[in-house]
Scaffold this active site. Structure first.
Site, PDB file in Angstrom:
ATOM      1  N   CYS A 217       0.876  -1.178   0.000  1.00  0.00           N
ATOM      2  CA  CYS A 217       0.000   0.000   0.000  1.00  0.00           C
ATOM      3  C   CYS A 217       0.911   1.225   0.000  1.00  0.00           C
ATOM      4  CB  CYS A 217      -0.930  -0.023   1.205  1.00  0.00           C
ATOM      5  SG  CYS A 217      -0.133   0.487   2.725  1.00  0.00           S
TER       6      CYS A 217
ATOM      7  N   ARG B  57       4.390  -3.771   3.423  1.00  0.00           N
ATOM      8  CA  ARG B  57       3.427  -4.407   4.327  1.00  0.00           C
ATOM      9  C   ARG B  57       3.413  -5.948   4.176  1.00  0.00           C
ATOM     10  NH1 ARG B  57      -0.453  -0.431   5.641  1.00  0.00           N
ATOM     11  NH2 ARG B  57      -0.967  -1.672   7.469  1.00  0.00           N
TER      12      ARG B  57
ATOM     13  N   ASP C 140       0.707   6.161  13.545  1.00  0.00           N
ATOM     14  CA  ASP C 140      -0.548   6.679  12.980  1.00  0.00           C
ATOM     15  C   ASP C 140      -0.793   8.133  13.344  1.00  0.00           C
ATOM     16  OD1 ASP C 140      -2.469   3.587  13.280  1.00  0.00           O
ATOM     17  OD2 ASP C 140      -0.888   4.240  11.923  1.00  0.00           O
TER      18      ASP C 140
ATOM     19  N   ARG D 190     -12.262   5.825   5.421  1.00  0.00           N
ATOM     20  CA  ARG D 190     -11.917   4.494   5.921  1.00  0.00           C
ATOM     21  C   ARG D 190     -11.718   4.520   7.428  1.00  0.00           C
ATOM     22  NH1 ARG D 190      -6.982   1.862   3.334  1.00  0.00           N
ATOM     23  NH2 ARG D 190      -7.614   0.426   4.954  1.00  0.00           N
TER      24      ARG D 190
HETATM   25  C1  EPZ Z   1      -1.587  -1.997  12.210  1.00  0.00           C
HETATM   26  O1  EPZ Z   1      -1.199  -2.346  10.904  1.00  0.00           O
HETATM   27  C2  EPZ Z   1      -2.621  -0.894  12.055  1.00  0.00           C
HETATM   28  N1  EPZ Z   1      -3.779  -1.406  11.311  1.00  0.00           N
HETATM   29  C3  EPZ Z   1      -1.999   0.286  11.323  1.00  0.00           C
HETATM   30  O2  EPZ Z   1      -2.962   1.308  11.263  1.00  0.00           O
HETATM   31  C4  EPZ Z   1      -0.805   0.782  12.129  1.00  0.00           C
HETATM   32  O3  EPZ Z   1      -0.174   1.826  11.417  1.00  0.00           O
HETATM   33  C5  EPZ Z   1       0.186  -0.369  12.338  1.00  0.00           C
HETATM   34  O4  EPZ Z   1      -0.485  -1.479  12.965  1.00  0.00           O
HETATM   35  C6  EPZ Z   1       1.349   0.033  13.224  1.00  0.00           C
HETATM   36  O5  EPZ Z   1       0.875   0.474  14.456  1.00  0.00           O
HETATM   37  C7  EPZ Z   1      -4.690  -2.163  11.983  1.00  0.00           C
HETATM   38  O6  EPZ Z   1      -4.568  -2.420  13.168  1.00  0.00           O
HETATM   39  C8  EPZ Z   1      -5.859  -2.646  11.186  1.00  0.00           C
HETATM   40  P1  EPZ Z   1       2.265  -4.013  11.605  1.00  0.00           P
HETATM   41  P2  EPZ Z   1      -0.331  -3.688  10.676  1.00  0.00           P
HETATM   42  O7  EPZ Z   1       2.092  -5.446  11.202  1.00  0.00           O
HETATM   43  O8  EPZ Z   1      -0.652  -4.679  11.704  1.00  0.00           O
HETATM   44  C9  EPZ Z   1       6.300  -5.157   9.466  1.00  0.00           C
HETATM   45  C10 EPZ Z   1      -4.326   2.875  10.234  1.00  0.00           C
HETATM   46  O9  EPZ Z   1      -4.039   3.970   9.800  1.00  0.00           O
HETATM   47  N2  EPZ Z   1       5.726  -6.504   9.281  1.00  0.00           N
HETATM   48  O10 EPZ Z   1       2.275  -3.681  13.066  1.00  0.00           O
HETATM   49  O11 EPZ Z   1      -0.463  -4.059   9.244  1.00  0.00           O
HETATM   50  C11 EPZ Z   1       5.602  -4.100   8.626  1.00  0.00           C
HETATM   51  O12 EPZ Z   1       6.143  -4.054   7.325  1.00  0.00           O
HETATM   52  C12 EPZ Z   1      -3.428   1.704   9.970  1.00  0.00           C
HETATM   53  O13 EPZ Z   1      -5.314   2.618  10.965  1.00  0.00           O
HETATM   54  C13 EPZ Z   1       6.500  -7.516   8.734  1.00  0.00           C
HETATM   55  O14 EPZ Z   1       7.673  -7.306   8.389  1.00  0.00           O
HETATM   56  O15 EPZ Z   1       1.131  -3.159  10.921  1.00  0.00           O
HETATM   57  C14 EPZ Z   1       5.871  -2.838   9.399  1.00  0.00           C
HETATM   58  O16 EPZ Z   1       7.146  -2.344   9.029  1.00  0.00           O
HETATM   59  C15 EPZ Z   1      -2.323   2.078   9.011  1.00  0.00           C
HETATM   60  N3  EPZ Z   1       5.972  -8.758   8.561  1.00  0.00           N
HETATM   61  C16 EPZ Z   1       5.931  -3.310  10.858  1.00  0.00           C
HETATM   62  O17 EPZ Z   1       6.065  -4.736  10.809  1.00  0.00           O
HETATM   63  C17 EPZ Z   1       4.679  -9.044   8.935  1.00  0.00           C
HETATM   64  O18 EPZ Z   1       4.251 -10.199   8.773  1.00  0.00           O
HETATM   65  C18 EPZ Z   1       4.671  -2.979  11.643  1.00  0.00           C
HETATM   66  O19 EPZ Z   1       3.562  -3.447  10.902  1.00  0.00           O
HETATM   67  C19 EPZ Z   1       3.896  -7.999   9.488  1.00  0.00           C
HETATM   68  C20 EPZ Z   1       4.441  -6.748   9.647  1.00  0.00           C
END
Ligand code: EPZ
Length: 419
Positions: A117, A122, A306, A398
């Site tokens: 995205c 992600r 966020d 959203r």
């Molecule tokens: C959650 O996303 C939130 N979404 C996001 O909010 C928020 O920005 C993010 O957590 C961080 O706090 C929901 O809860 C629905 P992550 P998520 O997995 O879970 C890496 C909004 O605006 N990673 O915590 O998808 C990833 O690339 C949204 O409401 C891996 O490498 O985020 C990132 O660098 C945007 N492998 C870091 O971890 C994985 O399998 C944190 O991502 C998963 C993640």
């Protein structure tokens, strides 16, 4: 395509009610798939992402009754489809949250890979690796994750980096796995803890709530219950910044300042008067000039990524230089070029945004790129002289319930046009 037109210069005054948290609602809806008994969820926000998740559950066979006043009643006794299709998943990555529950209760799931995205690639490798560690056989083909398991078993999983939905997916899966699962370096966001509380009300056996080590002893089945979604801490902080950048004075209700300890500390350093008159309420005003604040985003209880875009707007109007470092996502400064169009003096070097405060911003046409970035454009428009027209506002819808109505109630000159 809807647009939002903001005419700045109005100090926001009055009371604003905060909605239920999007990022608590989405995992809670997915968690209902873990039982065939009825679940009632209240304080559900009216958001596009929530509608998308309800559509997805409907496709799985969920019977859903939406009660405008109270929330949703969900009966998953008839779930008979375990596929999350690309056309839904691509509009909302959090759809992947149905994978853990479907594999745990039904032994199978076919989930479209979410893809990247605007804010980063992600990946979902931690979700997949964790389920494999719990005994799921997973193949990736034709853009889909295909997972199978007779019955998941407990595992000791170390999550690196910290992942919010990765923690949530594996937490949900572990509730029905045979034996004990330990999730190390688990996310500690309030939305994760709220999910664990909800799951324990369904009969799960989760310990370590709020800590980075979650211990789950699997049970054979979970039962129905009711649950009220926690307030949205990101919506709360977004409107707090709106008050600050317009020189306003607002009272936020139905919220929870305890989930915002670090942001409130930073906001006070920035010169915002943040008062806690009574439980669930926050009063915000700015007695003097805003001061620039340095910050670095990181997993909870650190400063939330966020809120990074919103703080860039605040710093843009503070006298002096500041630095904001984004450590969670690799490309989360898309809003900077749009803020520069409004006169902000921000320079990005790698994952650091250096801000030089300016006396004022000037309204202009801008384009939303992702959810929180688009909110920062509304904030900038509220503060700017003249009119700001924001396109691609579907990003805003959203994650923010009726944002223009809530801001109009505070005296903002903000309109939505549908062209
Ligand atoms: C959650 O996303 C939130 N979404 C996001 O909010 C928020 O920005 C993010 O957590 C961080 O706090 C929901 O809860 C629905 P992550 P998520 O997995 O879970 C890496 C909004 O605006 N990673 O915590 O998808 C990833 O690339 C949204 O409401 C891996 O490498 O985020 C990132 O660098 C945007 N492998 C870091 O971890 C994985 O399998 C944190 O991502 C998963 C993640």
């Amino acid at each position: 395509m809807d647009k939002i037109i903001v005419k700045g210069g109005h100090a926001l005054k009055g009371t604003i009610p905060i909605s239920g948290a999007k990022n608590a609602t989405l995992p809670a809806l997915a968690a209902t798939l873990l039982t065939g008994e009825r679940i009632h969820l209240s304080n559900i926000p009216h958001l596009k992402d929530v509608t998308t998740m309800l559509e997805l559950l409907g496709q799985h066979g969920s019977a859903i009754t939406v009660d405008e006043r109270l929330g949703v009643e969900i009966d998953n006794s008839g779930v008979n489809n375990f596929r999350a299709p690309y056309d839904l998943v691509r509009t909302m990555r959090a759809s992947i949250l149905v994978m853990g529950p479907l594999v745990a209760r039904h032994g199978m799931a076919e989930i479209s890979l979410p893809g990247g995205c605007a804010i980063g690639s992600r990946p979902v490798n931690l979700h997949i690796d964790g389920l494999r560690a719990m005994g799921a056989e997973i193949t990736l083909d034709e853009g889909y994750i295909r997972a199978r398991a007779d019955r998941l078993h407990g595992a000791h999983i170390i999550l690196n980096p910290v992942t919010v939905t990765g923690t949530e997916n594996l937490l949900m899966a572990a509730t029905l796995a045979k034996g004990r699962t330990i999730l190390e370096n688990a996310a500690r966001e309030p939305e994760v803890t709220d999910l664990a509380i909800f799951l324990n009300k369904m009969g799960a056996r989760i310990q370590g709530l709020g800590s980075s080590i979650l211990v789950i002893d699997g049970v054979d089945e979970l039962h129905g219950t009711e649950h009220r979604i926690i307030p949205d801490r990101i919506e709360t902080a977004t409107f707090m910044v709106a008050a600050a950048v317009t020189g306003g004075d607002i009272l936020l209700t139905d919220t929870d300042p305890e989930a915002l300890e670090t942001p409130i500390q930073i906001m006070r350093e920035a010169g915002m008067a943040v008062e806690l008159p009574e439980p669930g309420r926050i009063r915000v005003h700015v007695p003097d000039a805003l001061r620039p604040v340095d910050l670095e985003t990181c997993p909870y209880p650190g400063f939330p990524t966020d809120l990074q875009a919103q703080m860039l707007v605040l710093n843009s109007l503070a006298r002096g230089t500041s630095r904001i470092t984004e450590t969670v996502f690799e490309n989360r400064f898309m809003h900077v070029s749009e803020l520069q169009r409004l006169g902000a003096d921000i320079r990005v070097h790698g994952n650091i945004a250096e801000v030089h405060g300016v006396d004022h911003l000037l309204g202009a046409p801008v384009m939303a790129t992702d959810l929180r970035a688009s909110a920062s454009l509304v904030l900038a428009g509220l503060a700017a002289r003249g009119a700001t027209t924001i396109s691609r506002v579907y990003h805003i819808d959203r994650g923010y319930e009726r944002i223009e109505e809530k801001l109009q109630a505070l005296g903002a000159d903000i309109q939505r046009t549908t062209s």
